[in-house]
Scaffold this motif. Structure first.
Motif, short mmCIF file in Angstrom:
data_model
loop_
_atom_site.label_atom_id
_atom_site.label_comp_id
_atom_site.label_asym_id
_atom_site.label_seq_id
_atom_site.Cartn_x
_atom_site.Cartn_y
_atom_site.Cartn_z
N PHE A 53 9.39 -34.42 -27.20
CA PHE A 53 9.56 -33.38 -26.44
C PHE A 53 8.13 -32.77 -26.00
O PHE A 53 7.77 -32.70 -24.83
N ALA A 54 7.49 -32.59 -26.94
CA ALA A 54 5.95 -32.08 -26.72
C ALA A 54 5.18 -33.16 -25.86
O ALA A 54 4.47 -32.48 -25.25
N SER A 55 5.10 -34.22 -26.10
CA SER A 55 4.39 -35.11 -25.58
C SER A 55 4.94 -35.08 -24.09
O SER A 55 3.81 -35.48 -23.23
N VAL A 56 5.78 -34.91 -23.65
CA VAL A 56 6.35 -34.74 -22.21
C VAL A 56 5.41 -33.81 -21.48
O VAL A 56 5.26 -34.08 -20.25
N ASP A 57 5.30 -32.72 -22.27
CA ASP A 57 4.53 -31.87 -21.27
C ASP A 57 2.88 -32.38 -21.08
O ASP A 57 2.25 -31.90 -20.00
N HIS A 58 2.36 -33.11 -21.79
CA HIS A 58 1.16 -33.67 -21.70
C HIS A 58 1.08 -35.18 -20.82
O HIS A 58 0.27 -35.36 -20.00
N LEU A 59 2.11 -36.08 -21.03
CA LEU A 59 2.18 -37.19 -20.28
C LEU A 59 3.11 -37.30 -19.38
O LEU A 59 3.34 -38.21 -18.45
N GLY A 60 4.16 -36.40 -19.30
CA GLY A 60 5.09 -36.66 -18.28
C GLY A 60 6.44 -37.59 -18.86
O GLY A 60 6.05 -38.44 -19.70
N VAL A 61 7.45 -37.50 -18.35
CA VAL A 61 8.69 -38.60 -18.84
C VAL A 61 8.46 -39.85 -18.74
O VAL A 61 8.59 -40.85 -19.58
N ALA A 62 7.93 -40.40 -17.42
CA ALA A 62 7.49 -41.73 -17.07
C ALA A 62 6.56 -42.46 -17.69
O ALA A 62 6.72 -43.63 -18.12
N LYS A 63 5.62 -41.65 -18.40
CA LYS A 63 4.85 -42.16 -19.23
C LYS A 63 5.24 -42.11 -20.88
O LYS A 63 4.76 -43.01 -21.49
N ALA A 64 5.34 -40.90 -21.06
CA ALA A 64 5.71 -40.45 -22.56
C ALA A 64 6.84 -41.58 -23.10
O ALA A 64 6.68 -41.98 -24.47
N VAL A 65 8.02 -41.49 -22.54
CA VAL A 65 8.94 -42.37 -23.11
C VAL A 65 8.69 -43.87 -23.42
O VAL A 65 9.25 -44.14 -24.30
N PRO A 66 8.25 -44.55 -22.21
CA PRO A 66 7.96 -45.66 -22.56
C PRO A 66 6.81 -46.21 -23.52
O PRO A 66 7.18 -46.97 -24.41
N LEU A 67 5.79 -45.19 -23.74
CA LEU A 67 4.88 -45.33 -24.73
C LEU A 67 5.90 -45.14 -26.24
O LEU A 67 5.35 -45.80 -27.05
N SER A 68 6.59 -44.15 -26.14
CA SER A 68 7.11 -43.73 -27.25
C SER A 68 8.05 -45.06 -27.59
O SER A 68 8.10 -45.39 -28.99
N THR A 69 8.58 -45.41 -26.92
CA THR A 69 9.58 -46.63 -27.08
C THR A 69 9.06 -47.81 -27.66
O THR A 69 9.22 -48.59 -28.79
N GLY A 70 7.82 -48.25 -27.14
CA GLY A 70 6.95 -49.50 -27.43
C GLY A 70 6.52 -49.14 -29.07
O GLY A 70 6.56 -49.86 -29.69
N MET A 71 6.07 -48.04 -29.30
CA MET A 71 5.48 -47.58 -30.46
C MET A 71 6.73 -47.55 -31.60
O MET A 71 6.33 -48.11 -32.61
N GLN A 72 8.07 -47.24 -31.16
CA GLN A 72 9.08 -47.13 -32.39
C GLN A 72 9.37 -48.45 -32.50
O GLN A 72 9.71 -48.76 -33.52
N LEU A 73 9.42 -49.10 -31.65
CA LEU A 73 9.93 -50.83 -31.83
C LEU A 73 9.07 -51.38 -32.59
O LEU A 73 9.32 -52.27 -33.48
N PHE A 74 7.62 -51.18 -32.42
CA PHE A 74 6.77 -51.85 -33.31
C PHE A 74 6.87 -51.55 -34.73
O PHE A 74 6.86 -52.12 -35.63
N GLY A 75 6.93 -50.16 -34.75
CA GLY A 75 7.14 -49.65 -36.30
C GLY A 75 8.33 -50.00 -36.89
O GLY A 75 8.24 -50.47 -38.04
N THR A 76 9.42 -49.91 -36.23
CA THR A 76 10.82 -50.46 -36.98
C THR A 76 10.76 -51.76 -37.07
O THR A 76 11.54 -52.32 -38.10
N THR A 77 10.38 -52.66 -36.17
CA THR A 77 10.30 -54.04 -36.53
C THR A 77 9.42 -54.64 -37.55
O THR A 77 9.95 -55.58 -38.37
N LEU A 78 8.18 -54.00 -37.70
CA LEU A 78 7.38 -54.23 -38.78
C LEU A 78 8.17 -53.90 -40.39
O LEU A 78 7.93 -54.61 -41.15
N PHE A 79 8.71 -52.87 -40.36
CA PHE A 79 9.63 -52.46 -41.43
C PHE A 79 10.59 -53.54 -41.81
O PHE A 79 11.16 -54.08 -42.90
N GLY A 80 11.40 -53.86 -40.66
CA GLY A 80 12.45 -54.89 -40.48
C GLY A 80 11.85 -56.35 -41.12
O GLY A 80 12.80 -56.87 -41.99
#
Length: 283
Positions: free
Chosen positions: A76-103
Motif C-alpha cells: 500500500f505504501a509503495s503505491v503512494d510513490h509508484l502508483g497502482v499501475a507500476k507498483a502492482v506489476p513490480l510487486s507481482t514480479g518480485m513475489q513470483l521470483f521469490g516464491t518460485t526460488l523457494f519452491g
C-alpha cells in the motif's frame, strides 16, 4: 481443482488494490481495515468448518499472518510513490521470483530437465515484464527519488509476502486450520504497524470489504498449495495483475503517456505468460 482454486485467488487479489483505492484512506487505515475484514471472515469460517487447531498451527499461522501484514502494509505504501499501475506489476514480479526460488530450491518442485528449462524461461519473462511496467517518459520523471524509495519499500513488501506463503507450506499447515491463526497474526501485526498513523477512521471500516475479498483469495490459495505446489499455485494466483494494473490506468485514471500504456500492457501480458509457463512446470 488446484488450478481453479488458484484462479479464484487471482480474481480476488487482483481486485484488492483497486477496491482499496476506491474506498479511500491512507496505507494505515487500508491495512487495518483489511486485517479487520480478514479476522471477521476467519471467525465465521472457524465456526462453520471447526478445524483442528494445535499449538504448532497457532504459532506458524500467526507468524504467517504477521509476515503478510508486512507485505500488504508496504505494498500500500509503495503505491503512494509508484502508483497502482507500476507498483502492482513490480510487486507481482518480485513475489513470483521469490516464491518460485523457494519452491524449486527448498521444496524441489522442479524435478525434470524440461521443468527446469521452462521455469527459468518463465522467470526471465516475468522479470522482463516487470521492467516493462516500470518504464517512464522523460516528461514525467521525478528525478528517481520516489521510484527508488518505492522500490525499497517493495523489497520489504516482497519479503513479507514470500514468507507468508512459504512458512505454512514448510510446516504443512492446512488451509482451513491456518486461516484463523493467520487472521489473528494479521490483526495484531496490523495494529503494531499502523498505530502511529491514526488508522481508526471511517476508511478503516470501509476497507473491511477488502479484507473479506482478500480472505476469499487466501483460503483458495491455501487449499491449492498442497494440490499443485508453491511455485505453481502462487504463480497462477498472481495473474490477476491484469485487473489491478489496467484498472489503475483506466478506472483510477493514473496519468500515463501512450508509450507507457503500451509498455504496461505488454509487461502485464509477459508476467501473465510467465505465470502460466510456471504452471506447466508442475509434474
Amino acid at each position: 481443482m488446484g488450478i481453479l482454486l488458484a484462479v479464484v485467488t487471482a480474481v480476488c487479489w487482483g481486485s484488492i488494490v483497486l477496491v482499496s483505492q476506491k474506498l479511500g484512506g491512507d496505507s494505515y487505515s487500508q491495512t487495518l481495515g483489511m486485517t479487520l475484514g480478514a479476522l471477521v471472515f476467519s471467525i465465521i469460517t472457524f465456526f462453520i468448518v471447526s478445524p483442528d487447531i494445535n499449538t504448532l498451527v497457532l504459532t506458524i499461522g500467526a507468524i504467517s499472518g504477521a509476515l503478510w501484514v508486512v507485505g500488504q502494509r508496504f505494498q500500500f505504501a509503495s503505491v503512494d510513490h509508484l502508483g497502482v499501475a507500476k507498483a502492482v506489476p513490480l510487486s507481482t514480479g518480485m513475489q513470483l521470483f521469490g516464491t518460485t526460488l523457494f519452491g524449486v530450491l527448498v521444496f524441489h518442485e522442479w524435478k525434470t530437465k524440461t521443468e527446469i528449462i521452462v521455469g527459468i524461461i518463465a522467470i526471465v519473462v516475468i522479470i522482463l515484464g516487470a521492467v516493462f511496467t516500470s518504464i517512464k517518459d522523460k516528461s514525467n520523471e521525478d528525478g528517481g527519488g520516489n521510484t527508488k524509495k518505492g522500490l525499497l519499500i517493495l523489497l520489504l513488501s516482497t519479503a513479507g509476502y514470500v514468507g507468508y506463503v512459504v512458512i505454512v507450506n514448510w510446516f504443512k499447515i492446512g488451509g482451513w486450520e491456518a486461516i484463523l491463526p493467520q487472521a489473528a497474526g494479521m490483526f495484531v501485526g496490523g495494529l503494531l504497524l499502523t498505530f502511529t498513523g491514526k488508522p481508526f477512521n471511517k476508511f478503516a471500516i470501509r476497507n473491511i470489504i477488502t479484507g473479506l475479498i482478500w480472505s476469499t483469495g487466501n483460503i483458495t490459495l491455501l487449499l491449492s498449495l498442497p494440490k499443485i505446489g508453491v511455485a505453481t499455485s502462487f504463480s497462477l494466483s498472481q495473474t490477476g495483475i491484469i485487473i489491478s494494473t489496467l484498472g489503475g490506468i483506466f478506472i483510477l485514471k493514473e496519468k500515463k503517456s501512450k508509450r507507457q500504456v503500451i509498455f504496461v500492457i505488454a509487461g502485464c501480458l509477459l508476467i501473465i505468460a510467465g505465470g502460466v509457463m510456471l504452471g506447466f512446470t508442475k509434474s
